[in-house]
Design a protein around this motif. Structure first.
Motif, short mmCIF file in Angstrom:
data_model
loop_
_atom_site.label_atom_id
_atom_site.label_comp_id
_atom_site.label_asym_id
_atom_site.label_seq_id
_atom_site.Cartn_x
_atom_site.Cartn_y
_atom_site.Cartn_z
N VAL A 251 -24.14 0.62 -13.72
CA VAL A 251 -25.10 -0.09 -12.87
C VAL A 251 -24.40 -1.25 -12.16
N LEU A 252 -23.56 -1.96 -12.87
CA LEU A 252 -22.84 -3.08 -12.29
C LEU A 252 -21.97 -2.63 -11.11
N ILE A 253 -21.25 -1.55 -11.29
CA ILE A 253 -20.39 -1.03 -10.23
C ILE A 253 -21.24 -0.67 -9.00
N ARG A 254 -22.34 -0.02 -9.22
CA ARG A 254 -23.25 0.34 -8.12
C ARG A 254 -23.76 -0.92 -7.42
N ASP A 255 -24.20 -1.91 -8.22
CA ASP A 255 -24.71 -3.16 -7.64
C ASP A 255 -23.65 -3.90 -6.84
N LEU A 256 -22.43 -3.94 -7.35
CA LEU A 256 -21.36 -4.62 -6.63
C LEU A 256 -21.00 -3.89 -5.34
N ASN A 257 -21.04 -2.57 -5.35
CA ASN A 257 -20.81 -1.81 -4.11
C ASN A 257 -21.90 -2.10 -3.09
N ASN A 258 -23.15 -2.19 -3.56
CA ASN A 258 -24.26 -2.53 -2.67
C ASN A 258 -24.11 -3.96 -2.14
N ALA A 259 -23.70 -4.87 -3.01
CA ALA A 259 -23.50 -6.26 -2.60
C ALA A 259 -22.40 -6.37 -1.56
N TRP A 260 -21.32 -5.64 -1.76
CA TRP A 260 -20.20 -5.65 -0.81
C TRP A 260 -20.68 -5.26 0.58
N SER A 261 -21.42 -4.16 0.66
CA SER A 261 -21.93 -3.72 1.96
C SER A 261 -22.88 -4.74 2.56
N ALA A 262 -23.76 -5.27 1.75
CA ALA A 262 -24.76 -6.22 2.24
C ALA A 262 -24.12 -7.51 2.72
N ILE A 263 -23.10 -7.99 2.03
CA ILE A 263 -22.42 -9.22 2.46
C ILE A 263 -21.70 -8.96 3.78
N LYS A 264 -20.99 -7.85 3.87
CA LYS A 264 -20.28 -7.52 5.10
C LYS A 264 -21.23 -7.42 6.29
N GLU A 265 -22.44 -6.93 6.04
CA GLU A 265 -23.42 -6.73 7.12
C GLU A 265 -24.41 -7.89 7.22
N SER A 266 -24.17 -8.97 6.49
CA SER A 266 -25.03 -10.17 6.50
C SER A 266 -26.49 -9.87 6.16
N ARG A 267 -26.70 -8.96 5.23
CA ARG A 267 -28.06 -8.67 4.76
C ARG A 267 -28.33 -9.51 3.51
N LYS A 268 -28.80 -10.72 3.76
CA LYS A 268 -28.96 -11.73 2.72
C LYS A 268 -29.78 -11.25 1.52
N GLY A 269 -30.97 -10.73 1.76
CA GLY A 269 -31.84 -10.31 0.66
C GLY A 269 -31.21 -9.25 -0.21
N ASP A 270 -30.63 -8.23 0.43
CA ASP A 270 -29.99 -7.15 -0.31
C ASP A 270 -28.78 -7.66 -1.09
N ALA A 271 -27.99 -8.50 -0.46
CA ALA A 271 -26.78 -9.02 -1.11
C ALA A 271 -27.14 -9.87 -2.32
N MET A 272 -28.07 -10.79 -2.14
CA MET A 272 -28.42 -11.69 -3.24
C MET A 272 -29.10 -10.93 -4.38
N SER A 273 -29.89 -9.94 -4.04
CA SER A 273 -30.53 -9.12 -5.07
C SER A 273 -29.48 -8.36 -5.88
N ALA A 274 -28.53 -7.76 -5.19
CA ALA A 274 -27.49 -6.97 -5.87
C ALA A 274 -26.59 -7.85 -6.72
N VAL A 275 -26.24 -9.03 -6.21
CA VAL A 275 -25.31 -9.91 -6.93
C VAL A 275 -25.98 -10.62 -8.09
N SER A 276 -27.27 -10.91 -7.96
CA SER A 276 -27.94 -11.69 -9.01
C SER A 276 -28.01 -10.96 -10.34
N GLY A 277 -28.00 -9.65 -10.34
CA GLY A 277 -28.01 -8.90 -11.59
C GLY A 277 -26.64 -8.68 -12.18
N CYS A 278 -25.65 -9.24 -11.55
CA CYS A 278 -24.25 -9.03 -11.90
C CYS A 278 -23.92 -9.43 -13.34
#
Length: 176
Positions: free
Chosen positions: A102-129
């Motif tokens: 799950v962590l690997i999946r969340d970090l991959n999602n966070a990576w994409s969201a940060i690169k694309e400046s999708r704040k909500g998605d990035a912070m949601s993915a990273v917060s469960g890290c």
């Protein structure tokens, strides 16, 4: 001076200005309340692109490094599962394996969201890290009285927690 010379000069000044890129040191000072400054600097500087990265770039670097560590720990868990003798140890390792998936999946999602400046998605993915390394250690701690050995992932989980903290702090700094 020709107009094109002025444009080139302006572009160079913009690239070299502090607003155009964040230095590793200043960024690590900004997050040092929650993340160890020396760890931050050493970690970010391990990627050569950090020297010219902006804040988003540094957050992406931290996310990459955190993801790389999670993949490394996941592989270690798989190896340990193959050689595990005891039922309790296998159970703990199986739980850790699922947590790191799950962590690997969340970090991959966070990576994409940060690169694309999708704040909500990035912070949601990273917060469960933090869940994977801390819950993995909690699992071993709860069964420590029946296991004859400490968690074989203790150092890895600690490193992963630090990387997750750095990732979260840099994402927060970038978005807020």
């Amino acid at each position: 001076m020709r107009p094109t010379d002025l444009l080139v000069l302006a572009a160079v000044l913009l690239i070299l200005s502090p607003a155009a890129h964040a230095t590793v040191e200043s960024t690590c000072k900004a997050v040092s309340l929650y993340t160890d400054y020396d760890f931050c600097v050493k970690t970010l500087q391990s990627d050569p692109t950090s020297a010219t990265a902006d804040l988003r770039g540094l957050a992406v670097i931290a996310t990459n490094l955190s993801s790389d560590k999670a993949v490394e720990v996941f592989a270690k868990i798989q190896t340990l599962l193959k050689s595990s003798q005891g039922k309790e140890e296998r159970m703990c390792l199986s739980i850790c394996s699922k947590l790191y998936e799950v962590l690997i999946r969340d970090l991959n999602n966070a990576w994409s969201a940060i690169k694309e400046s999708r704040k909500g998605d990035a912070m949601s993915a990273v917060s469960g890290c933090f869940d994977a390394p801390s819950t993995c250690e909690d699992t071993f701690a709860e069964l420590s009285f029946t296991l004859s050995m400490p968690s074989p992932l203790k150092a890895d989980d600690k490193d992963q927690e630090q990387l997750c903290s750095l990732t979260l702090e840099l994402a927060h700094l970038f978005f807020y």
